[in-house]
Scaffold this motif. Structure first.
Motif, PDB file in Angstrom:
ATOM      1  N   TRP B 178      28.910  37.814 -42.403  1.00 43.98           N
ATOM      2  CA  TRP B 178      29.131  39.214 -42.791  1.00 43.98           C
ATOM      3  C   TRP B 178      27.952  40.070 -42.379  1.00 43.98           C
ATOM      4  N   ILE B 179      28.258  41.146 -41.670  1.00 41.82           N
ATOM      5  CA  ILE B 179      27.232  42.145 -41.374  1.00 41.82           C
ATOM      6  C   ILE B 179      27.603  43.388 -42.176  1.00 41.82           C
ATOM      7  N   ALA B 180      26.877  43.603 -43.267  1.00 40.70           N
ATOM      8  CA  ALA B 180      27.235  44.684 -44.181  1.00 40.70           C
ATOM      9  C   ALA B 180      27.179  46.042 -43.501  1.00 40.70           C
ATOM     10  N   ASN B 181      26.249  46.215 -42.551  1.00 38.66           N
ATOM     11  CA  ASN B 181      26.115  47.508 -41.900  1.00 38.66           C
ATOM     12  C   ASN B 181      27.198  47.752 -40.853  1.00 38.66           C
ATOM     13  N   MET B 182      27.942  46.711 -40.505  1.00 35.20           N
ATOM     14  CA  MET B 182      28.936  46.891 -39.443  1.00 35.20           C
ATOM     15  C   MET B 182      30.358  46.722 -39.932  1.00 35.20           C
ATOM     16  N   GLY B 183      30.530  46.423 -41.213  1.00 38.12           N
ATOM     17  CA  GLY B 183      31.889  46.319 -41.759  1.00 38.12           C
ATOM     18  C   GLY B 183      32.700  45.182 -41.173  1.00 38.12           C
ATOM     19  N   VAL B 184      32.045  44.123 -40.708  1.00 33.01           N
ATOM     20  CA  VAL B 184      32.803  42.978 -40.195  1.00 33.01           C
ATOM     21  C   VAL B 184      32.462  41.728 -40.993  1.00 33.01           C
ATOM     22  N   GLN B 185      33.491  40.965 -41.297  1.00 32.54           N
ATOM     23  CA  GLN B 185      33.301  39.729 -42.033  1.00 32.54           C
ATOM     24  C   GLN B 185      34.365  38.728 -41.617  1.00 32.54           C
ATOM     25  N   VAL B 186      33.968  37.498 -41.394  1.00 33.73           N
ATOM     26  CA  VAL B 186      34.941  36.433 -41.175  1.00 33.73           C
ATOM     27  C   VAL B 186      34.299  35.119 -41.601  1.00 33.73           C
ATOM     28  N   ASP B 187      35.136  34.197 -42.074  1.00 30.47           N
ATOM     29  CA  ASP B 187      34.600  32.902 -42.483  1.00 30.47           C
ATOM     30  C   ASP B 187      34.245  32.044 -41.269  1.00 30.47           C
TER      31      ASP B 187
ATOM     32  N   ASP C 461      37.496  43.497 -45.456  1.00 30.63           N
ATOM     33  CA  ASP C 461      36.549  42.874 -44.515  1.00 30.63           C
ATOM     34  C   ASP C 461      35.117  43.226 -44.890  1.00 30.63           C
ATOM     35  N   GLN C 462      34.937  44.364 -45.565  1.00 24.87           N
ATOM     36  CA  GLN C 462      33.599  44.730 -46.002  1.00 24.87           C
ATOM     37  C   GLN C 462      33.300  44.186 -47.396  1.00 24.87           C
ATOM     38  N   LEU C 463      34.287  44.245 -48.286  1.00 28.70           N
ATOM     39  CA  LEU C 463      33.992  44.007 -49.705  1.00 28.70           C
ATOM     40  C   LEU C 463      34.260  42.583 -50.161  1.00 28.70           C
ATOM     41  N   HIS C 464      35.017  41.826 -49.374  1.00 28.01           N
ATOM     42  CA  HIS C 464      35.351  40.464 -49.783  1.00 28.01           C
ATOM     43  C   HIS C 464      34.084  39.634 -49.970  1.00 28.01           C
ATOM     44  N   GLY C 465      34.105  38.788 -50.987  1.00 28.84           N
ATOM     45  CA  GLY C 465      32.969  37.891 -51.183  1.00 28.84           C
ATOM     46  C   GLY C 465      31.721  38.591 -51.685  1.00 28.84           C
ATOM     47  N   THR C 466      31.848  39.863 -52.107  1.00 28.84           N
ATOM     48  CA  THR C 466      30.670  40.566 -52.615  1.00 28.84           C
ATOM     49  C   THR C 466      30.795  40.783 -54.124  1.00 28.84           C
ATOM     50  N   MET C 467      29.729  41.316 -54.691  1.00 31.41           N
ATOM     51  CA  MET C 467      29.729  41.638 -56.111  1.00 31.41           C
ATOM     52  C   MET C 467      30.778  42.697 -56.440  1.00 31.41           C
ATOM     53  N   PHE C 468      31.268  43.427 -55.427  1.00 30.21           N
ATOM     54  CA  PHE C 468      32.321  44.409 -55.674  1.00 30.21           C
ATOM     55  C   PHE C 468      33.567  43.706 -56.206  1.00 30.21           C
ATOM     56  N   VAL C 469      33.898  42.582 -55.571  1.00 28.12           N
ATOM     57  CA  VAL C 469      35.055  41.811 -56.024  1.00 28.12           C
ATOM     58  C   VAL C 469      34.806  41.300 -57.438  1.00 28.12           C
ATOM     59  N   GLY C 528      27.591  45.453 -55.091  1.00 25.19           N
ATOM     60  CA  GLY C 528      28.498  44.961 -54.059  1.00 25.19           C
ATOM     61  C   GLY C 528      28.621  45.933 -52.903  1.00 25.19           C
ATOM     62  N   LEU C 529      28.738  47.230 -53.217  1.00 19.72           N
ATOM     63  CA  LEU C 529      28.851  48.222 -52.150  1.00 19.72           C
ATOM     64  C   LEU C 529      27.592  48.243 -51.297  1.00 19.72           C
ATOM     65  N   ARG C 530      26.447  48.037 -51.941  1.00 24.75           N
ATOM     66  CA  ARG C 530      25.190  48.018 -51.188  1.00 24.75           C
ATOM     67  C   ARG C 530      25.098  46.799 -50.282  1.00 24.75           C
ATOM     68  N   GLY C 531      25.829  45.738 -50.634  1.00 27.46           N
ATOM     69  CA  GLY C 531      25.845  44.574 -49.752  1.00 27.46           C
ATOM     70  C   GLY C 531      25.415  43.275 -50.383  1.00 27.46           C
ATOM     71  N   PHE C 541      15.381  42.747 -52.440  1.00 29.63           N
ATOM     72  CA  PHE C 541      14.808  43.757 -53.334  1.00 29.63           C
ATOM     73  C   PHE C 541      15.649  45.023 -53.446  1.00 29.63           C
ATOM     74  N   ILE C 542      16.486  45.286 -52.409  1.00 31.66           N
ATOM     75  CA  ILE C 542      17.287  46.505 -52.488  1.00 31.66           C
ATOM     76  C   ILE C 542      18.333  46.443 -53.603  1.00 31.66           C
ATOM     77  N   PHE C 543      18.575  45.252 -54.145  1.00 28.94           N
ATOM     78  CA  PHE C 543      19.581  45.135 -55.207  1.00 28.94           C
ATOM     79  C   PHE C 543      18.957  45.084 -56.598  1.00 28.94           C
ATOM     80  N   GLU C 544      17.621  45.318 -56.647  1.00 28.94           N
ATOM     81  CA  GLU C 544      16.900  45.141 -57.914  1.00 28.94           C
ATOM     82  C   GLU C 544      17.427  46.007 -59.053  1.00 28.94           C
ATOM     83  N   HIS C 545      17.545  47.330 -58.812  1.00 26.47           N
ATOM     84  CA  HIS C 545      17.861  48.239 -59.909  1.00 26.47           C
ATOM     85  C   HIS C 545      19.255  48.004 -60.461  1.00 26.47           C
ATOM     86  N   THR C 546      20.208  47.841 -59.549  1.00 21.66           N
ATOM     87  CA  THR C 546      21.580  47.666 -60.025  1.00 21.66           C
ATOM     88  C   THR C 546      21.717  46.349 -60.778  1.00 21.66           C
TER      89      THR C 546
END
Ligand code: CU
Ligand code: CU
Ligand code: CU
Lengths: 224, 244, 621
Positions: B178-187, C461-469, C528-531, C541-546
């Motif tokens: 996953w590249i969070a800055n590029m919006g792409v993810q795949v297993d 594709d962006q949010l799967h597998g993150t804290m957002f879920v 999750g949105l932050r990544g 460290f960017i996830f510290e505050h949340t």
């Protein structure tokens, strides 16, 4: 029950429950095994370098797993997992490798990466890569991305093919392969390292048991 | 409850609904871009845009429910401890139910059309000479190799404004690339290659994080990536050790 | 009626009971431990110790021993065995089994009375929620700051797996267990469930499964999430065998309970209780039970395959030996998505019931409520692959699964319509159940909207597998289902105990929990949105505050839950007396005395209308 009594019960519930949880937490935190730190202390003569001596064993009889090899005496192990080094220092690492080996599942890790000069010495010979089909373990250390604390060091430790036997602690081994390399520490922080040779048991990628348990084939490098 | 106060309260509910909708729309317009990571690819623009559009579309619906709930709490509650008298015995209102169904179906159709359209754009490779990168996940590191160049690296380097095709696989267990800055993810799956495309459009550094739980050091399976200019990228490739 | 009540209080212990007189939870535990040791010894002795799968074979045998011994020790097989040897239970035996005259000791036995089973489920739910909650606090404590300071990543990984599983089990039974057992038979006008002994069996099987699940942490080496991801579960230590067996045993429990619920509702209704006159909660119970009957066998199957991979060296999911983790993912989510609605539907249906009673109005659009629940259940079996959008499995199916998933918002929308329509211009009685219901409405909107984001493939594709879920489904489970469950608890508590759940403490608990949920999970959305991916033991460290905010919020939720626990315990004997029908409701459970006598009705009632005729005539007292 009237309001003040209810409030009292509510407060008591929170205090009692919270207190019990906090106690359980402290008990848990202190029950989690912490291995003694292996400190890398610079000498007076060379304030910007220090020496770190580690070993890798085919079992857990000589490392820090406790008396008679701890819970899993037959698991492969590093001698130490809790390494502490100073910041902005050159760390000279010597690893005595006592274990046999085989093929890496990713030949990429046959390279020496991130060390001073991009090389390591193996039994005195300077190399930048080794035979990927004859590796015992690796020492692979990574930085903390997103924090500006970049660090990537990976050194393959060749399989030990010596026959002369030696005794260390409660274990009996063959004479080790000696791997030496240096790397520079950057910013303060806790970095993670582990072995990238598939030396654990179970089918999927041989990364079970010792590879998946804390304190056998992985550990932390604290830079302070 | 007399009809006149009822009309008044409905008017107040409409105002509350409008105000809440405006708040929702403002959140929708600004929050995603403010919280989400800096966009570095075409996919990510679409991702953030979708987030904005969906939030804005959801705002009036959510505001409707909140406004009604707030009104119920302030105007329709029974004061006192005795049993309230019965409310109006409305069991069914075909018009309301039908309207509700039609509106929610329309919203769903909108979501679906947007989703399918975005999916087509998102998955579509431009087909213009993509740079192929082989991505290998293993416990607990990523490694990248550039087919045809004999170069492998523990960090990812990409040229600006050129489509990249990631061919992702794993050696031991499933990982998530996953590249969070590029919006792409795949297993990254063992024994299979999965492919995703993206076109980086900003210079800079980004993180690659593993999104599929992969054991002991899952949390540390994080690697840095860099977007370089085409020229910098070529010279980086040339500076790397060649492997057989 | 009074005579029945007196009888219930003074009834002597019947003469029957046989072996059951000696069996209780303690003998069950002893039986479990004895048989586990026996099976362990046999496996240890006779299996090939050099085999790679030796330790898993031993662990698997031990867990089978535990559950067999537990069943024997609680007396699950006494009655069938007696029937086999021609000494079937007499009326006195059955009355003994139903717990007549046995006071509180009947709660620790294989008691068949559906009301006793209901109370046992209340206790079970609280134990599971408590254990899962303690693990949640441990997880959040670890995540206060980056780095592993409180526990190491191995211990942490075990925590997330067991926390998830315990909470899922807790919520599956949170509403359907206590109230599906306690009130559904009375609502139908039945004297008990269709199969009272199976009812007791499902409860005690769940206890046995929970015992196994809790020991997994001590055995350790869990290296997967609660979804038991393959192939990584193949790497886990023997804790995984306990985990898998716990789930198999658990599905036995849900299957037995589901069949029982369905049979009861279909066949045990009293005269005049047509399907259209059923209280809406009964509809929720039967739809959820049917959905569970469809879904949970997949869970059993997938864990049986996992166990076979680990003990018999099969390779269903072992990619290096020709299997595939995608098979596991498909089977798991065939169960996993319907399971969410097995959890959600009883809570929603209970809230329909509560909304009608508390706003003194009929359920608005009863047909929409039934259609919405049925539609949701039907759709839910067609959406499983939305959990696999990013796995790389069958990308061409992305469009169809996005379609089915987004269609879910139509029946879900009907739930809001029914709830809001029922509250609309009502005379809403602001009591504890109502307050928690409003909390549900507020949170369920957030859960729904964030679910829509995740159904959209480019966003997923962006949010799967993150804290957002993680935040999304915690809004579903904590923000919605738990609020619904507490509302139901506050609503029916007076029927169980004859006393109100302490209103003031309940309100304190509500505000703490409600505020805690917003702080915790809104901050988690931001992480999750932050990544920040899920299941991380440490973070950048960017996830510290949340993360700090999430931990503070989680502690607030804990405080809220502790206050609720205090209220439940202290109100049981000391709460304000409530009488048989404190909410002046019309459904049958409020027409019988409190405490409800054994077999509920002296004379079975005849039903002539549904229980929602508020406002059409004066409310019956
Ligand atoms: Cu190793
Ligand atoms: Cu990974
Ligand atoms: Cu789902």
């Amino acid at each position: 029950m009237n309001r003040s009594k209810s409030l009292g019960v509510a407060l008591a519930s929170v205090l009692l429950g919270g207190g019990a949880l906090a106690l359980a937490g402290f008990a848990l935190a202190s029950a989690t095994p912490h291995q003694a730190a292996l400190n890398c202390v610079p000498s007076q003569s060379a304030p910007n370098t220090c020496n770190l001596n580690l070993s890798t064993f085919p079992d857990s009889m000589a490392g820090e797993q406790g008396k008679d090899g701890g819970v899993h005496p037959d698991w492969v192990s590093y001698s130490n997992d809790n390494l502490v080094v100073p910041a902005n220092t050159t760390v000279n690492v010597t690893i005595d490798q006592y274990d046999s080996g085989g093929s890496l599942n990713n030949a990429f890790f046959d390279q020496v990466m991130g060390t001073v000069g991009g090389t390591a010495t193996i039994d005195g010979k300077t190399v930048s890569s080794v035979d990927p089909t004859n590796v015992g373990h690796t020492f692979t250390l990574r930085g903390i991305p997103g924090s500006g604390k970049t660090m990537f060091v990976s050194v393959p430790l060749p399989a030990d093919s010596n026959t002369q036997s030696v005794n260390i602690g409660q274990g009996q081994y063959t004479k080790p392969v000696v791997v030496q390399f240096s790397f520079k520490t950057g910013a303060k922080g806790v970095y993670e390292w582990n072995c990238e040779f598939p030396c654990g048991s179970t089918r999927e990628g041989q990364f079970g048991e010792a590879m998946s348990a804390y304190g056998y084939m992985s550990g932390t490098l604290t830079v302070n | 409850m007399s009809t006149s106060t009822n009309k008044q309260s409905l008017k107040g509910m409409l105002w509350t609904w409008a105000a809440l909708t405006v708040i929702g729309v403002i959140i929708g317009l600004y929050a995603p871009a403010w919280i989400m990571p800096k966009s570095m690819s075409n996919n990510m623009h679409l991702t953030i845009l979708t987030m904005v559009v969906f939030t804005v579309a959801a705002a009036p619906v959510a505001a409707g429910v909140y406004a009604t709930a707030l009104f119920a709490l302030t105007r329709w509650t029974h004061k006192g401890n005795d049993v309230p008298s019965a409310g109006p015995a409305v069991r069914e209102n075909a018009m309301v139910v039908t309207t509700w169904l039609v509106v929610s179906t329309l919203l769903t159709v909108f979501l679906l059309i947007w989703g399918l359209g975005a999916l087509a754009v998102d998955n579509g490779s431009t087909g213009k000479n993509p740079l192929v990168v082989d991505v290998t996940g293993q416990q607990w590191v990523w490694s990248f190799s550039y087919p045809g160049t004999h170069v492998s690296s523990p960090d990812l380097y990409l040229p600006l404004n050129r489509e990249v095709e990631f061919r992702v696989t794993a050696l031991d267990v499933t990982h998530g690339f996953w590249i969070a800055n590029m919006g792409v993810q795949v297993d990254a799956n063992v024994g299979t290659i999965t492919t995703i495309h993206t076109t980086p459009d900003k210079l800079g550094t980004f993180d690659i994080r593993c999104t599929q739980f992969c054991g002991l050091n899952h949390a540390f399976m994080v690697t840095e990536g860099h977007v370089l200019t085409a020229q910098q990228f070529t010279s980086w490739l040339a500076s790397q050790p060649q492997r057989a | 009626m009074t005579t029945t009540l007196e009888q219930a209080k003074t009834a002597a212990i019947p003469q029957g009971g046989g072996l059951h007189r000696r069996l209780n939870m303690a003998t069950a535990m002893i039986g479990g431990i004895v048989f586990a040791s026996l099976f362990w010894y046999l496996a240890h002795h006779f299996l090939d110790a050099t085999s790679r799968t030796y330790s898993d074979e031993v662990a698997g045998s031990l867990t089978i021993g535990w559950i067999v011994g537990f069943w024997l020790g609680i007396g699950a097989f006494v009655a069938p065995l007696r029937w086999l040897i021609g000494r079937d239970n007499t009326r006195a035996d059955d009355l003994y089994l139903a717990g007549q005259g046995q006071g509180t000791s009947r709660y620790w036995k294989f008691t068949t009375d559906h009301k006793v089973v209901g109370v046992q489920y209340i206790i079970m739910t609280m134990v599971l929620l408590g254990a899962g909650g303690i693990l949640a606090m441990a997880i959040r404590t670890e995540l206060i700051v980056p780095g592993n300071h409180f526990v190491n990543q191995q211990v942490y990984n075990g925590f997330i797996a067991v926390h998830g599983m315990l909470m899922i089990l807790a919520l599956i039974v949170a509403v359907a267990g206590p109230w599906g057992n306690f009130v559904v038979p009375i609502m139908c006008g039945a004297r008990d469930m269709a199969f009272p002994r199976l009812n007791a069996l499902s409860l005690w099987t769940l206890v046995g499964a929970a015992g196994l699940l809790l020991t997994t942490l001590a055995v350790g080496s869990l290296t997967m999430g609660w979804v038991v991801l393959e192939p990584i579960a193949d790497q886990a230590g023997v804790g995984m065998d306990f985990f898998a067996m716990a789930i198999i045993v658990f599905t036995v429990s849900t299957t037995v309970a589901g069949v029982n619920t369905i049979c009861t509702i279909l066949t045990m209704r009293t005269k005049g209780m047509t399907l259209a006159r059923l209280p809406i909660f009964v509809w929720g119970a039967i739809i959820a039970a049917a959905l569970g009957l469809y879904a949970f066998p997949y869970f059993s199957l997938v864990e049986a395959q996992t166990l076979m991979d680990r003990t018999f060296s099969t390779s269903f999911f072992v990619a290096n030996a020709g299997g595939t983790g995608w098979l596991q993912a498909n089977l798991f989510w065939l169960m996993g998505h319907p399971e969410v609605y097995v959890i959600l539907l009883p809570a929603v249906a209970a809230l329909f019931e509560i909304a009608a009673v508390m706003s003194r109005k009929p359920v608005f659009s009863y047909r929409s409520a039934v259609a919405g629940m049925t539609g949701l259940a039907g759709l839910s079996i067609l959406v499983w692959a939305h959990h696999m959008f990013t796995t790389g499995w069958a990308p061409t199916l992305g469009g169809p699964f996005m379609l089915t998933t987004e269609l879910i918002s139509i029946p879900t929308g009907l739930f809001f319509l029914v709830l809001i329509g029922t509250l609309w211009r009502g005379n809403i009685w602001m009591k504890l159940p109502t307050i928690w219901m409003f909390g549900f409405i507020a949170n369920f909107i957030i859960a729904g909207v964030t679910g829509i984001y995740l159904s959209d493939i480019p966003l997923d594709d962006q949010l799967h597998g993150t804290m957002f879920v993680t935040a999304h489904f915690h809004y579903v489970f904590v923000g919605s289902v738990l609020f619904g469950a507490v509302s139901a608890l506050a609503f029916w508590y007076p029927k169980v105990t004859g006393r109100f759940l302490n209103e003031f403490m309940g309100r304190i608990s509500f505000w703490l929990t409600f505020i805690g949920v917003q702080v915790t999970f809104l901050a988690m959305f931001a992480s999750g949105l932050r990544g920040m991916p899920r299941r991380y033991s440490s973070y950048a460290f960017i996830f510290e505050h949340t993360n700090l905010m999430t931990t503070i919020g989680a502690y607030i939720i804990m405080a809220g839950m502790l206050v609720l626990l205090g209220a439940v315990i202290t109100s049981w004997n000391k709460g304000e007396p409530a009488g048989p029908n404190p909410w002046h409701a019309n459904s049958l459970e409020w027409m019988v005395p409190t405490p409800v006598p054994l077999e509920n009705f002296e004379v079975l009632p005849v039903i002539t209308e549904d229980p929602y005729n508020y406002g059409e005539e004066l409310v019956r007292s």
